[in-house]
Enzyme design. Structure first.
Site, PDB file in Angstrom:
ATOM      1  N   LYS A 147      42.629  46.948  38.906  1.00 16.65           N
ATOM      2  CA  LYS A 147      43.297  45.895  39.366  1.00 16.65           C
ATOM      3  C   LYS A 147      43.567  44.648  38.810  1.00 16.65           C
ATOM      4  CE  LYS A 147      40.997  42.759  42.240  1.00 16.65           C
ATOM      5  NZ  LYS A 147      41.239  41.229  41.838  1.00 16.65           N
ATOM      6  N   ASN A 148      42.792  44.296  37.745  1.00 17.23           N
ATOM      7  CA  ASN A 148      42.775  43.096  37.080  1.00 17.23           C
ATOM      8  C   ASN A 148      43.723  43.472  35.647  1.00 17.23           C
ATOM      9  OD1 ASN A 148      41.609  41.925  39.080  1.00 17.23           O
ATOM     10  ND2 ASN A 148      39.378  41.784  38.075  1.00 17.23           N
TER      11      ASN A 148
ATOM     12  N   CYS B 230      38.718  29.353  46.259  1.00 13.73           N
ATOM     13  CA  CYS B 230      38.439  30.355  47.027  1.00 13.73           C
ATOM     14  C   CYS B 230      36.952  30.394  47.501  1.00 13.73           C
ATOM     15  CB  CYS B 230      38.929  31.641  46.616  1.00 13.73           C
ATOM     16  SG  CYS B 230      38.012  32.195  45.357  1.00 13.73           S
TER      17      CYS B 230
ATOM     18  N   ARG C 211      38.144  27.089  41.117  1.00 13.01           N
ATOM     19  CA  ARG C 211      39.112  27.991  40.372  1.00 13.01           C
ATOM     20  C   ARG C 211      40.091  27.043  39.830  1.00 13.01           C
ATOM     21  NH1 ARG C 211      38.969  33.756  42.468  1.00 13.01           N
ATOM     22  NH2 ARG C 211      39.535  34.029  40.276  1.00 13.01           N
TER      23      ARG C 211
ATOM     24  N   ASP D 152      31.957  40.107  38.335  1.00 12.48           N
ATOM     25  CA  ASP D 152      32.226  40.753  39.548  1.00 12.48           C
ATOM     26  C   ASP D 152      31.471  42.111  39.923  1.00 12.48           C
ATOM     27  OD1 ASP D 152      35.580  40.604  38.143  1.00 12.48           O
ATOM     28  OD2 ASP D 152      34.464  39.317  39.435  1.00 12.48           O
TER      29      ASP D 152
ATOM     30  N   ARG E 107      41.632  44.340  49.382  1.00 12.70           N
ATOM     31  CA  ARG E 107      42.326  43.517  48.407  1.00 12.70           C
ATOM     32  C   ARG E 107      42.031  44.386  46.869  1.00 12.70           C
ATOM     33  NH1 ARG E 107      42.124  37.365  47.878  1.00 12.70           N
ATOM     34  NH2 ARG E 107      43.095  37.922  46.027  1.00 12.70           N
TER      35      ARG E 107
HETATM   36  C1  EPZ Z   1      39.604  36.807  36.412  1.00 11.45           C
HETATM   37  O1  EPZ Z   1      39.750  35.781  37.272  1.00 11.45           O
HETATM   38  C2  EPZ Z   1      39.470  38.007  37.453  1.00 11.45           C
HETATM   39  N1  EPZ Z   1      40.559  38.229  38.358  1.00 11.45           N
HETATM   40  C3  EPZ Z   1      38.072  37.729  38.252  1.00 11.45           C
HETATM   41  O2  EPZ Z   1      38.012  38.958  39.148  1.00 11.45           O
HETATM   42  C4  EPZ Z   1      36.911  37.514  37.653  1.00 11.45           C
HETATM   43  O3  EPZ Z   1      35.949  37.271  38.199  1.00 11.45           O
HETATM   44  C5  EPZ Z   1      37.321  36.726  36.469  1.00 11.45           C
HETATM   45  O4  EPZ Z   1      38.333  36.909  35.531  1.00 11.45           O
HETATM   46  C6  EPZ Z   1      36.039  36.447  35.552  1.00 11.45           C
HETATM   47  O5  EPZ Z   1      35.853  37.636  34.710  1.00 11.45           O
HETATM   48  C7  EPZ Z   1      41.740  38.657  37.748  1.00 11.45           C
HETATM   49  O6  EPZ Z   1      41.822  39.266  36.629  1.00 11.45           O
HETATM   50  C8  EPZ Z   1      43.045  38.876  38.731  1.00 11.45           C
HETATM   51  P1  EPZ Z   1      38.475  32.860  34.949  1.00 11.45           P
HETATM   52  P2  EPZ Z   1      40.178  34.328  36.691  1.00 11.45           P
HETATM   53  O7  EPZ Z   1      39.715  32.112  34.460  1.00 11.45           O
HETATM   54  O8  EPZ Z   1      40.978  34.558  35.544  1.00 11.45           O
HETATM   55  C9  EPZ Z   1      36.750  28.466  34.956  1.00 11.45           C
HETATM   56  C10 EPZ Z   1      37.820  40.097  40.983  1.00 11.45           C
HETATM   57  O9  EPZ Z   1      36.908  39.942  41.784  1.00 11.45           O
HETATM   58  N2  EPZ Z   1      38.110  28.123  34.828  1.00 11.45           N
HETATM   59  O10 EPZ Z   1      37.999  33.838  33.451  1.00 11.45           O
HETATM   60  O11 EPZ Z   1      40.644  33.328  37.635  1.00 11.45           O
HETATM   61  C11 EPZ Z   1      36.749  29.179  36.492  1.00 11.45           C
HETATM   62  O12 EPZ Z   1      36.632  28.175  37.506  1.00 11.45           O
HETATM   63  C12 EPZ Z   1      38.303  38.574  40.489  1.00 11.45           C
HETATM   64  O13 EPZ Z   1      38.641  40.992  40.731  1.00 11.45           O
HETATM   65  C13 EPZ Z   1      38.452  26.731  34.466  1.00 11.45           C
HETATM   66  O14 EPZ Z   1      37.734  25.858  34.726  1.00 11.45           O
HETATM   67  O15 EPZ Z   1      38.792  33.971  35.954  1.00 11.45           O
HETATM   68  C14 EPZ Z   1      35.434  29.985  36.562  1.00 11.45           C
HETATM   69  O16 EPZ Z   1      34.461  29.109  36.617  1.00 11.45           O
HETATM   70  C15 EPZ Z   1      37.517  37.429  41.244  1.00 11.45           C
HETATM   71  N3  EPZ Z   1      39.826  26.385  34.450  1.00 11.45           N
HETATM   72  C16 EPZ Z   1      35.761  30.265  34.991  1.00 11.45           C
HETATM   73  O17 EPZ Z   1      36.360  29.422  33.969  1.00 11.45           O
HETATM   74  C17 EPZ Z   1      40.705  27.128  34.530  1.00 11.45           C
HETATM   75  O18 EPZ Z   1      41.888  26.809  33.904  1.00 11.45           O
HETATM   76  C18 EPZ Z   1      36.043  31.746  34.738  1.00 11.45           C
HETATM   77  O19 EPZ Z   1      37.521  31.972  35.309  1.00 11.45           O
HETATM   78  C19 EPZ Z   1      40.628  28.474  34.466  1.00 11.45           C
HETATM   79  C20 EPZ Z   1      39.225  28.748  34.589  1.00 11.45           C
END
Ligand code: EPZ
Length: 430
Positions: free
Chosen positions: A22-23, A116, A121, A306, A398
């Site tokens: 998915k990701n 969420c 996020r 995850d 999802r």
């Molecule tokens: C991706 O989300 C995945 N989703 C998530 O999977 C996964 O948990 C996550 O990466 C971490 O591996 C998809 O790929 C569609 P991040 P993403 O930006 O990109 C902070 C699932 O279950 N952050 O790496 O949103 C954020 O708040 C989903 O399949 C900022 O502060 O994750 C978090 O604490 C859930 N500012 C951390 O970084 C930003 O601009 C990691 O978030 C962006 C992120």
């Protein structure tokens, strides 16, 4: 609302094949917006989030049609550059259209995605990256817009956190920028590498994906990629491997890339599982007793956040005390309350959960609060004594395609039910 009913204690057996990730599929579908000619993607899993991304692409003016297991994506006319809050609220990954649209059209406007179940996020790192590439970024209540009427210009970008989405969005913006972009402290997830491979198959010049420094040389135009199959879903693979240990089973999971599972396999061995890895499959045999261990979630190649909720199910039944520290998201322990309802002994202090193993969980009515928490509750139900009824099943749909059916095929006593409609209004006979 549908529910999943599980009667625990049943061993699983046989083989299960993992779907495309998915990701990986979601950013790759967004990246197809960058090409002036059609792309075709294969084996995209027909899960809710993919359907939402299709809806989003069509709303932007993209032509989609499916032929067997191939999804054809064609950008015909001018693109609409606005995606409403209804879509970004429904699926956070909708923001992955920002980079491609900004690069392709010089403009993008999206409903600011809310938080969420697992955290606030924010998207500050995405927006900082677009600004570094020369875009004007404007935030209005509920909306964010990025404009680059004269195109984007390569730059050096340092990410304060190796955010997966920010790395992907900035990479997709930079492939058509003038000059070279480097992203330092980039996310190294396999899904980031898969996106880079997809972009390069369209004629982009991305190097270093999978390391902390990614280098993108801007090009003038990209052509569509044909018959691209995203990588297998390491999280779906991990979920089935944990299911085997939770139910005391011997199971083979096929269509995997073992390297992507290194942290998960290491932790499964620590709890006592016997694991045999062949080229694209893993066979796992559960231990008689699950050993306690400690988990700390980290960006790849660390233990994936995850897999934190699904893995915690094993620790609730382990001999002794375990700890789980969630360092990636600030609120990813929503499943703890539900596992407690099943008899788990878990204490949460800040970002660490301390778990005292109990001999067996007990079935109970529980609620899924997000995708991976929902998967964890299914695994808990498979292991528990008695019946577990899980609500909030849409979260599971999802990210997992036909999870119930595939567990049934492995021997689980599990089914999806439509509870009898609870009558509303006054039923006293007039
Ligand atoms: C991706 O989300 C995945 N989703 C998530 O999977 C996964 O948990 C996550 O990466 C971490 O591996 C998809 O790929 C569609 P991040 P993403 O930006 O990109 C902070 C699932 O279950 N952050 O790496 O949103 C954020 O708040 C989903 O399949 C900022 O502060 O994750 C978090 O604490 C859930 N500012 C951390 O970084 C930003 O601009 C990691 O978030 C962006 C992120």
């Amino acid at each position: 609302m549908q529910q999943i009913v599980v009667v625990g204690g049943q061993r699983l057996q046989g083989k299960v094949a993992v779907h495309a990730a998915k990701n990986a599929a979601l950013p790759i579908m967004a990246a197809s917006l960058l090409a002036s000619s059609p792309s075709s993607l294969r084996e995209i899993p027909p899960i809710e989030d993919v359907e939402t991304m299709k809806e989003l692409l069509v709303s932007l003016g993209v032509d989609l049609f499916e032929e067997g297991d191939t999804l054809h994506i064609r950008v015909q006319g001018p693109l609409n550059t606005q995606a409403g809050y209804d879509l970004t609220r429904k699926m956070r990954a909708s923001i992955l259209i920002m980079g491609p649209l900004l690069a392709r059209t010089g403009r993008v406007e999206v409903g600011m995605p809310g938080g969420c179940a697992i955290g606030a996020r924010p998207i500050d790192l995405h927006l900082k990256g677009f600004a570094a590439l020369g875009a004007e970024v404007e935030e209005r209540p509920g909306w964010v817009e990025a404009r680059a009427p004269r195109g984007l210009k390569g730059n050096h970008i340092y990410l304060d956190y190796p955010s997966v989405g920010a790395t992907e969005n900035i990479m997709m913006a930079a492939v058509l920028a003038k000059g070279t972009t480097t992203i330092e402290n980039a996310a190294e997830e396999p899904e980031v590498v898969d996106l880079a491979n997809f972009l390069n198959s369209m004629g982009a010049r991305v190097q270093g994906a999978g390391t902390r420094v990614i280098r993108i040389e801007g090009v003038g135009e990209l052509q569509g990629a044909s018959s691209y199959t995203p990588i297998p879903d390491r999280l779906e693979a991990g979920t089935f491997l944990v299911a085997a240990v939770a139910t005391g089973s011997l199971l083979t999971v096929t269509n995997v890339i073992p390297d992507h599972l290194a942290a998960i396999l290491a932790k499964l061995r620590e709890v006592g599982a016997a694991i045999e890895v062949e080229d694209d499959q893993v066979t796992i045999e559960a231990p008689a007793r699950i050993q306690a261990t400690n988990i700390k979630t980290l960006p790849y190649p660390g233990f994936p956040t995850d897999m934190q909720a699904p893995f915690m199910v094993l620790l609730t039944m382990a001999d002794g005390e375990s700890t789980v520290t969630e360092t990636v998201f600030e609120n990813r322990f929503r499943h703890v309350e539900e596992l407690r309802r099943m008899g788990a002994q878990i204490k949460v202090e800040g970002s660490t959960a301390t778990i005292q193993g109990v001999p067996r969980l007990k079935g109970a009515p529980v609620v899924a609060t997000d995708l991976r928490a929902g998967a964890a509750l299914v695994l808990a139900g498979l292991a528990a004594e008695g019946q577990t009824v899980i609500s909030g099943v849409h979260h599971i749909d999802r990210g997992y395609h036909r999870l119930v059916e595939r567990l049934q095929q492995l021997g689980a006593r599990i089914q999806r039910v439509q509870p009898l409609g609870v009558p509303t209004g006054d039923l006293t006979p007039q």
